[in-house]
Motif scaffolding. Sequence first.
Motif, mmCIF file in Angstrom:
data_model
loop_
_atom_site.group_PDB
_atom_site.id
_atom_site.type_symbol
_atom_site.label_atom_id
_atom_site.label_comp_id
_atom_site.label_asym_id
_atom_site.label_seq_id
_atom_site.Cartn_x
_atom_site.Cartn_y
_atom_site.Cartn_z
ATOM 1 N N LEU A 149 0.782 -1.251 -0.052
ATOM 2 C CA LEU A 149 -0.103 0.179 -0.055
ATOM 3 C C LEU A 149 0.774 1.183 -0.140
ATOM 4 O O LEU A 149 0.252 2.566 -0.154
ATOM 5 N N ASN A 150 2.155 0.911 0.146
ATOM 6 C CA ASN A 150 3.191 2.230 0.223
ATOM 7 C C ASN A 150 2.674 3.274 1.141
ATOM 8 O O ASN A 150 2.704 4.310 1.170
ATOM 9 N N LYS A 151 2.470 2.663 2.416
ATOM 10 C CA LYS A 151 2.235 3.555 3.689
ATOM 11 C C LYS A 151 3.534 3.664 4.402
ATOM 12 O O LYS A 151 4.314 2.671 4.318
ATOM 13 N N ASN A 152 3.592 4.527 5.281
ATOM 14 C CA ASN A 152 4.849 4.327 6.024
ATOM 15 C C ASN A 152 4.740 4.918 7.527
ATOM 16 O O ASN A 152 5.546 5.250 8.192
ATOM 17 N N THR A 153 3.064 4.532 8.021
ATOM 18 C CA THR A 153 3.217 4.812 9.424
ATOM 19 C C THR A 153 2.242 3.742 9.930
ATOM 20 O O THR A 153 1.264 3.166 9.174
ATOM 21 N N LEU A 154 2.484 2.992 10.988
ATOM 22 C CA LEU A 154 1.824 2.088 11.520
ATOM 23 C C LEU A 154 1.007 2.655 12.804
ATOM 24 O O LEU A 154 1.740 3.359 13.689
ATOM 25 N N LEU A 155 -0.122 2.393 13.183
ATOM 26 C CA LEU A 155 -1.041 2.931 14.322
ATOM 27 C C LEU A 155 -1.726 1.788 14.796
ATOM 28 O O LEU A 155 -2.383 0.855 14.203
ATOM 29 N N THR A 156 -1.417 1.649 16.077
ATOM 30 C CA THR A 156 -2.182 0.373 16.921
ATOM 31 C C THR A 156 -2.335 0.891 18.185
ATOM 32 O O THR A 156 -2.318 1.887 18.926
ATOM 33 N N PHE A 157 -2.966 -0.162 18.973
ATOM 34 C CA PHE A 157 -3.438 -0.127 20.475
ATOM 35 C C PHE A 157 -3.056 -1.085 21.146
ATOM 36 O O PHE A 157 -2.629 -2.159 20.994
ATOM 37 N N GLY A 158 -2.696 -0.680 22.450
ATOM 38 C CA GLY A 158 -2.390 -1.599 23.672
ATOM 39 C C GLY A 158 -2.006 -1.106 25.006
ATOM 40 O O GLY A 158 -2.377 0.351 25.271
ATOM 41 N N ASN A 199 -12.573 0.257 18.248
ATOM 42 C CA ASN A 199 -13.145 -0.082 17.082
ATOM 43 C C ASN A 199 -14.042 0.798 16.315
ATOM 44 O O ASN A 199 -14.844 0.099 15.361
ATOM 45 N N ASP A 200 -14.185 1.967 16.964
ATOM 46 C CA ASP A 200 -15.444 2.738 16.172
ATOM 47 C C ASP A 200 -14.923 3.565 15.164
ATOM 48 O O ASP A 200 -13.852 4.106 15.122
ATOM 49 N N GLU A 201 -15.614 3.717 14.197
ATOM 50 C CA GLU A 201 -15.130 4.437 12.798
ATOM 51 C C GLU A 201 -15.008 5.888 13.170
ATOM 52 O O GLU A 201 -13.997 6.272 12.664
ATOM 53 N N ASN A 202 -15.760 6.312 13.771
ATOM 54 C CA ASN A 202 -15.620 7.692 14.099
ATOM 55 C C ASN A 202 -14.402 8.030 14.961
ATOM 56 O O ASN A 202 -13.680 8.951 14.628
ATOM 57 N N PHE A 203 -14.159 7.210 16.072
ATOM 58 C CA PHE A 203 -12.975 7.338 16.510
ATOM 59 C C PHE A 203 -11.659 7.247 16.005
ATOM 60 O O PHE A 203 -10.890 7.912 15.976
ATOM 61 N N ILE A 204 -11.875 6.331 14.914
ATOM 62 C CA ILE A 204 -10.517 6.058 14.071
ATOM 63 C C ILE A 204 -10.348 7.277 13.166
ATOM 64 O O ILE A 204 -9.293 7.679 12.793
ATOM 65 N N ALA A 205 -11.613 7.821 12.769
ATOM 66 C CA ALA A 205 -11.470 9.215 11.879
ATOM 67 C C ALA A 205 -10.902 10.183 12.598
ATOM 68 O O ALA A 205 -9.954 11.090 12.078
ATOM 69 N N THR A 206 -11.198 10.479 14.111
ATOM 70 C CA THR A 206 -10.523 11.439 14.563
ATOM 71 C C THR A 206 -8.917 11.175 14.758
ATOM 72 O O THR A 206 -8.235 12.258 14.759
ATOM 73 N N LEU A 207 -8.726 9.837 14.770
ATOM 74 C CA LEU A 207 -6.915 9.633 14.828
ATOM 75 C C LEU A 207 -6.289 9.917 13.540
ATOM 76 O O LEU A 207 -5.242 10.407 13.541
#
Length: 296
Positions: free
Chosen positions: A42-51, A113-121
Amino acid sequence: MYQTIIIKNKLLSIKREDLLHPYISGNKFRKLKYNIEEVKRLNKNTLLTFGGAYSNHILAVAAVGKEYGFKTIGIIRGEELVNNIENNPTLSKAKEFGMEFDFISRDNYRNKNDENFIATLKLKFGDFYLLPEGGTNLLAIKGCEEIVTSEDDAFDYICCAVGTGGTISGVINCSKHCQKVLGFPALKGDFLQEDIRKFANKENWELINDYHFGGYAKTTNELIDFMNEFYTQYQIPLDPIYTGKMVFGVFDLIKKNYFPENAKILILHTGGLQGINGMNLVLKNNNLTQIKYNAY
């Protein structure tokens, strides 16, 4: 690599997945393998995750960032360590590997896991490749399907620690129908059945729910004593969150004659050893028995 031991006439082979990589070890190596390929595609350069603050997944993703040149962002559950990262072994090492943290409240974390929350990120951090908490997605399952191979066909039982259910799902999928896969959940409660069924394509499995020792990240002197004795005898380190509980459970089931005579048992060592250092801090602060070996 396998290490073999014999307990009460039962042949136990321990598959040392923890030796795959110092920091991207065990099931984290498997879960991230095809996700890394997808990030590159996908030619992305940033990983975001939770923990959480002691998460194996957080540290593994940070190590992936360092090794492959990705920017990494960890959304951390709880805000108490915002100004105290240096006293947390997991987060301090992840920071050393270049991970950026965003500490959020536990209430807000429930929206992961909320789409709106992911959008704010995305508004805050820009475009990123999203890895779920624990790393379980379809590409992770694909990676975990490579844990058990044709070399393991002779085993009657395959034993696996269980967190989110992703690793055991992959193990089930690559097992033979004649084999029994036993999962040992680290979490209290019997809610993982449906999560596993979302990904698993066989019914040759069972969850053994008697060895969580009070729940996730909970432990007892009995468990720590077992781990210390096991290391002294076999020179195999176990972690107190996942593999220690699983191996304790397997040994206890052998004592209770759960396995048939001459059963061949495969134990999957899925890593997680980095958690030892953090757990020892907790044990020390509570004047409890500590693990007598280090993570690395």
